[in-house]
Design an enzyme around this catalytic site. Structure first.
Site, PDB file in Angstrom:
ATOM      1  N   HIS A 140      49.604  65.744  21.531  1.00 28.03           N
ATOM      2  CA  HIS A 140      49.941  64.919  20.358  1.00 28.03           C
ATOM      3  C   HIS A 140      51.288  64.230  20.553  1.00 28.03           C
ATOM      4  O   HIS A 140      51.412  63.012  20.345  1.00 28.03           O
ATOM      5  CB  HIS A 140      49.962  65.817  19.115  1.00 28.03           C
ATOM      6  CG  HIS A 140      50.502  65.159  17.883  1.00 28.03           C
ATOM      7  ND1 HIS A 140      49.701  64.713  16.848  1.00 28.03           N
ATOM      8  CD2 HIS A 140      51.788  64.866  17.499  1.00 28.03           C
ATOM      9  CE1 HIS A 140      50.457  64.177  15.903  1.00 28.03           C
ATOM     10  NE2 HIS A 140      51.722  64.265  16.271  1.00 28.03           N
ATOM     11  N   GLU A 141      52.294  64.987  20.971  1.00 30.52           N
ATOM     12  CA  GLU A 141      53.629  64.409  21.136  1.00 30.52           C
ATOM     13  C   GLU A 141      53.680  63.428  22.310  1.00 30.52           C
ATOM     14  O   GLU A 141      54.337  62.383  22.228  1.00 30.52           O
ATOM     15  CB  GLU A 141      54.662  65.528  21.334  1.00 30.52           C
ATOM     16  CG  GLU A 141      54.836  66.436  20.126  1.00 30.52           C
ATOM     17  CD  GLU A 141      55.220  65.671  18.879  1.00 30.52           C
ATOM     18  OE1 GLU A 141      55.924  64.647  18.993  1.00 30.52           O
ATOM     19  OE2 GLU A 141      54.812  66.085  17.774  1.00 30.52           O
ATOM     20  N   HIS A 144      52.533  59.958  21.386  1.00 32.17           N
ATOM     21  CA  HIS A 144      53.547  59.130  20.728  1.00 32.17           C
ATOM     22  C   HIS A 144      54.336  58.337  21.777  1.00 32.17           C
ATOM     23  O   HIS A 144      54.664  57.164  21.571  1.00 32.17           O
ATOM     24  CB  HIS A 144      54.523  60.000  19.934  1.00 32.17           C
ATOM     25  CG  HIS A 144      53.987  60.489  18.628  1.00 32.17           C
ATOM     26  ND1 HIS A 144      53.314  59.685  17.738  1.00 32.17           N
ATOM     27  CD2 HIS A 144      54.049  61.724  18.037  1.00 32.17           C
ATOM     28  CE1 HIS A 144      52.986  60.385  16.660  1.00 32.17           C
ATOM     29  NE2 HIS A 144      53.401  61.618  16.832  1.00 32.17           N
ATOM     30  N   GLU A 215      50.665  59.282  12.980  1.00 31.59           N
ATOM     31  CA  GLU A 215      50.357  60.697  13.152  1.00 31.59           C
ATOM     32  C   GLU A 215      48.853  60.906  13.293  1.00 31.59           C
ATOM     33  O   GLU A 215      48.399  61.711  14.114  1.00 31.59           O
ATOM     34  CB  GLU A 215      50.905  61.506  11.974  1.00 31.59           C
ATOM     35  CG  GLU A 215      52.419  61.549  11.895  1.00 31.59           C
ATOM     36  CD  GLU A 215      53.061  62.118  13.142  1.00 31.59           C
ATOM     37  OE1 GLU A 215      52.434  62.973  13.818  1.00 31.59           O
ATOM     38  OE2 GLU A 215      54.188  61.708  13.460  1.00 31.59           O
TER      39      GLU A 215
END
Length: 306
Positions: A140-141, A144, A215
């Protein structure tokens, strides 16, 4: 270099529109300050200096605020191993890996681009998550960073920071020095404070709208890259629940960086602040992951959705 994280056109469009609108707002804000303060050199130098500092040193500022430190493979071999594997699958440069000695379970990525990025996790997160859950959070990070929305949110948040600083400066200047100023000066300061407050409010709403979508985009990209949306859903549920049990007074410092976190630092009673959250609700995130899980089916394997 293009990574193998699934691209998101809607995210790209939203980032472009947000930056364009904030750019217009920034120009109008600086122009208003020049007219009101009658010193374009001072305004431009201060604004440019703060923007440059936020762009170039945002990673260091975030790490310092969250007590994070860069760690080598020898200290955290398993953490580095997961990051190495994900970066290889995603075909992207490996960011610096950092650890924050906080019990609050969370993670964040920061930096101006993929070659100057930092991925930070808290010791509280490492203690609580299973390996597949940790992989989902790190994916997930990393998404980004790959989608470049970390850099966009860093630059976008600058305008709100600048406006907020000017509001405080104008307020305290009037509060402690009002008796020594003439009426015209007082009017100018009130005008500056009003313009700054309006700019802060507009930038606040624009950033929140972008942040909530990014997100969801990161959850989607991570689930597709790893092929295990259920692991990410499990991590989300676990982290959100554990943060909710931490007293709000212990989370106040962390809340300033909510836009960068895997999940926001809300205590047991978030109150009205949750209405203006940087993240979508847990229910929205879990619903999306459930849909992706159904689409992938039982045969999905890590990296097959790239």
């Amino acid at each position: 270099m293009q990574s193998r994280f699934r691209s998101d056109r809607q995210l790209t469009v939203r980032m472009t529109v947000t930056l364009f609108l904030l750019g217009l707002l920034y120009v109008a804000f600086v122009a208003a300050l020049i007219v009101l303060l009658k010193s374009w050199v001072l305004v431009v130098v201060i604004a440019a200096g703060l923007l440059g500092a936020q762009y170039w040193f945002s990673d260091r500022i975030a790490l310092y605020a969250m007590h994070g430190r860069i760690v080598e493979r020898e200290e955290y071999p398993q953490l580095h191993g997961v990051v190495d594997r994900l970066c290889a699958v995603a075909d992207m440069p490996k960011p610096l890996v950092a650890v924050s000695d906080l019990d609050m379970p969370n993670a964040f990525a920061t930096g101006r681009n993929a070659d100057h990025a930092v991925l930070c996790v808290t010791t509280g997160l490492l203690r609580r998550l299973e390996p597949d859950e940790l992989e989902g959070v790190l994916a997930h990070e990393l998404s980004h960073v790959a989608h470049k929305d970390v850099a966009v949110i860093t630059v976008a948040s600058f305008l709100g920071v600048l406006a907020g600083l000017i509001v405080r400066f104008a307020f305290y200047s009037q509060l402690f020095g009002g008796g020594r100023r003439d009426q015209n000066t007082a009017i100018v300061f009130m005008a500056v404070m009003s313009v700054s407050a309006a700019v802060y409010a507009i930038s606040f709403l624009l950033i929140r709208a972008l942040s909530r979508y990014r997100e969801l985009a990161a959850d989607r990209a991570a689930a597709l890259l790893t092929g295990r949306p259920s692991a990410l859903a499990s991590a989300l549920t676990k982290v959100t629940g554990d943060i909710g049990r931490i007293p709000t007074k212990d989370l106040r410092t962390a809340q300033a960086f909510n836009a960068f976190y895997f999940t926001p630092a809300f205590g047991a009673e978030p109150g009205i602040s949750k209405l203006f959250s940087t993240h979508p609700s847990l229910e929205q995130r879990l619903e999306q992951l459930a849909r992706i899980s159904a689409e992938l089916g039982e045969a999905a394997t890590p990296g097959n959705a790239t």
